[in-house]
Design a protein around this motif. Structure first.
Motif, PDB file in Angstrom:
ATOM      1  N   GLY A 286       0.843  -1.192   0.000  1.00 31.03           N
ATOM      2  CA  GLY A 286       0.000   0.000   0.000  1.00 31.03           C
ATOM      3  C   GLY A 286       0.874   1.236   0.000  1.00 31.03           C
ATOM      4  N   VAL A 287       0.248   2.375  -0.311  1.00 30.55           N
ATOM      5  CA  VAL A 287       0.972   3.641  -0.279  1.00 30.55           C
ATOM      6  C   VAL A 287      -0.020   4.754   0.028  1.00 30.55           C
ATOM      7  N   SER A 288       0.430   5.752   0.773  1.00 29.47           N
ATOM      8  CA  SER A 288      -0.415   6.904   1.071  1.00 29.47           C
ATOM      9  C   SER A 288      -0.280   7.929  -0.049  1.00 29.47           C
ATOM     10  N   LEU A 289      -1.141   8.920  -0.046  1.00 32.89           N
ATOM     11  CA  LEU A 289      -1.080   9.957  -1.065  1.00 32.89           C
ATOM     12  C   LEU A 289       0.140  10.852  -0.891  1.00 32.89           C
ATOM     13  N   SER A 290       0.834  10.742   0.246  1.00 30.92           N
ATOM     14  CA  SER A 290       2.071  11.506   0.451  1.00 30.92           C
ATOM     15  C   SER A 290       3.307  10.637   0.255  1.00 30.92           C
ATOM     16  N   GLY A 291       3.118   9.421  -0.323  1.00 30.39           N
ATOM     17  CA  GLY A 291       4.263   8.589  -0.667  1.00 30.39           C
ATOM     18  C   GLY A 291       4.772   7.666   0.418  1.00 30.39           C
TER      19      GLY A 291
ATOM     20  N   PRO B  60      19.861  10.637  -6.868  1.00 29.57           N
ATOM     21  CA  PRO B  60      18.891  11.723  -6.683  1.00 29.57           C
ATOM     22  C   PRO B  60      18.157  12.053  -7.981  1.00 29.57           C
ATOM     23  N   GLY B  61      16.851  12.235  -7.865  1.00 23.89           N
ATOM     24  CA  GLY B  61      16.036  12.580  -9.020  1.00 23.89           C
ATOM     25  C   GLY B  61      15.503  11.391  -9.794  1.00 23.89           C
ATOM     26  N   THR B  62      15.943  10.182  -9.443  1.00 22.46           N
ATOM     27  CA  THR B  62      15.464   8.983 -10.142  1.00 22.46           C
ATOM     28  C   THR B  62      14.041   8.652  -9.694  1.00 22.46           C
ATOM     29  N   PRO B  63      13.095   8.474 -10.627  1.00 20.77           N
ATOM     30  CA  PRO B  63      11.724   8.137 -10.236  1.00 20.77           C
ATOM     31  C   PRO B  63      11.654   6.760  -9.572  1.00 20.77           C
ATOM     32  N   VAL B  64      10.950   6.699  -8.442  1.00 16.10           N
ATOM     33  CA  VAL B  64      10.711   5.438  -7.732  1.00 16.10           C
ATOM     34  C   VAL B  64       9.206   5.229  -7.661  1.00 16.10           C
ATOM     35  N   ALA B  65       8.735   4.092  -8.189  1.00 17.20           N
ATOM     36  CA  ALA B  65       7.303   3.797  -8.208  1.00 17.20           C
ATOM     37  C   ALA B  65       7.034   2.474  -7.514  1.00 17.20           C
ATOM     38  N   VAL B  66       5.998   2.427  -6.695  1.00 14.24           N
ATOM     39  CA  VAL B  66       5.572   1.193  -6.058  1.00 14.24           C
ATOM     40  C   VAL B  66       4.459   0.586  -6.910  1.00 14.24           C
ATOM     41  N   VAL B  67       4.550  -0.718  -7.155  1.00 16.90           N
ATOM     42  CA  VAL B  67       3.590  -1.425  -8.007  1.00 16.90           C
ATOM     43  C   VAL B  67       2.461  -1.973  -7.134  1.00 16.90           C
TER      44      VAL B  67
ATOM     45  N   ASP C  24      11.329   5.212   7.259  1.00  7.58           N
ATOM     46  CA  ASP C  24      10.630   4.906   6.008  1.00  7.58           C
ATOM     47  C   ASP C  24      11.093   5.850   4.893  1.00  7.58           C
ATOM     48  N   VAL C  25      11.387   5.281   3.735  1.00 12.13           N
ATOM     49  CA  VAL C  25      11.752   6.076   2.564  1.00 12.13           C
ATOM     50  C   VAL C  25      10.513   6.207   1.690  1.00 12.13           C
ATOM     51  N   ARG C  26      10.087   7.446   1.472  1.00 14.47           N
ATOM     52  CA  ARG C  26       8.880   7.666   0.678  1.00 14.47           C
ATOM     53  C   ARG C  26       9.165   7.477  -0.806  1.00 14.47           C
ATOM     54  N   VAL C  27       8.103   7.184  -1.552  1.00 12.48           N
ATOM     55  CA  VAL C  27       8.218   6.999  -3.000  1.00 12.48           C
ATOM     56  C   VAL C  27       7.408   8.086  -3.695  1.00 12.48           C
ATOM     57  N   GLY C  28       7.787   8.387  -4.935  1.00  8.67           N
ATOM     58  CA  GLY C  28       7.156   9.493  -5.647  1.00  8.67           C
ATOM     59  C   GLY C  28       5.987   9.106  -6.525  1.00  8.67           C
TER      60      GLY C  28
ATOM     61  N   PRO D  42       9.909  16.400   1.023  1.00 14.02           N
ATOM     62  CA  PRO D  42      11.350  16.626   0.867  1.00 14.02           C
ATOM     63  C   PRO D  42      12.169  15.369   0.619  1.00 14.02           C
ATOM     64  N   ASP D  43      11.719  14.198   1.144  1.00 14.76           N
ATOM     65  CA  ASP D  43      12.549  13.024   0.981  1.00 14.76           C
ATOM     66  C   ASP D  43      11.992  12.059  -0.061  1.00 14.76           C
ATOM     67  N   ILE D  44      11.044  12.487  -0.869  1.00 20.63           N
ATOM     68  CA  ILE D  44      10.568  11.655  -1.962  1.00 20.63           C
ATOM     69  C   ILE D  44      11.565  11.717  -3.106  1.00 20.63           C
ATOM     70  N   ARG D  45      11.895  10.559  -3.647  1.00 22.00           N
ATOM     71  CA  ARG D  45      12.805  10.502  -4.798  1.00 22.00           C
ATOM     72  C   ARG D  45      11.966  10.317  -6.056  1.00 22.00           C
TER      73      ARG D  45
END
Length: 200
Positions: A131-136, A155-162, A178-182, A197-200
């Protein structure tokens, strides 16, 4: 964050996993085809030379077809190898025949290992989750493997959770490690999550 947050994460994870087991097989099969199309329609994936991904197992949203489609499109695909301390090493995907059973019920590549820092070579990173929240804030499986690995992403690389569509926008408790995802990648496409701030 204290034990209450861990208990809340466990409860939410159990709820999601139970729902996954109830999904009809045809729905899971349809997801695998749709998410492969959705991934290749996403510009960061289309333009990527190297994609870090993973092999889905059990009731996880299926990535088997996605891996084959990425490879057929000429992408170099990196897959994780779980280390004894639950950190992640990486190796190239060479096809389904190059996968072998591993710890925790996983399938892992048998190709030569590239080291923990290899994830920094990826132009896009696709990660598992429940799962993921709307804030990553991403809810994983509880082992912390990706919380160890994602700080090495360039830095700047898109990270997506499937995820399945109904697993996006959950109230995921966030903890300092926890590392947030973008982004969230579902069968209907890619959804950008609110910036932090810590979303990649």
């Amino acid at each position: 964050m204290g034990p209450g947050h861990s208990a809340a994460k466990t409860a939410l994870r159990d709820q999601v996993l139970a729902a996954r087991k109830r999904r009809p097989l045809e729905a899971a099969g349809g997801f695998a085809a749709s998410v492969a199309d959705a991934a290749l329609a996403w510009e960061p994936v289309r333009s990527a030379a190297t994609v870090a991904a993973y092999v889905s197992v059990g009731s996880e949203p299926g990535t088997g077809l996605l891996l084959d489609v990425l490879a057929a499109a000429g992408k170099r695909v990196l897959l994780p190898v779980v280390l004894p301390g639950l950190d992640l090493d990486w190796a190239e995907y060479t096809g389904r025949e190059g996968l072998a059973p591993a710890v925790r019920g996983l399938l892992e590549p048998t190709a030569p290992r590239l080291g923990r820092e290899a994830i920094a070579q990826a132009d896009v990173v696709l990660v598992p989750g429940t799962g993921v929240s709307l804030s990553g804030a991403r809810l994983g499986q509880g082992g912390g493997c990706y919380d160890r690995a994602l700080p090495r992403v360039s830095p700047g690389t898109p990270v997506a959770v499937v995820l399945y569509d109904d697993e996006v926008g959950l109230a995921v408790p966030a903890e300092p490690h926890d590392v947030r995802v973008g982004f969230a990648l579902t069968s209907h496409g890619v959804r950008a999550l609110l910036e932090s701030p810590d979303i990649r």
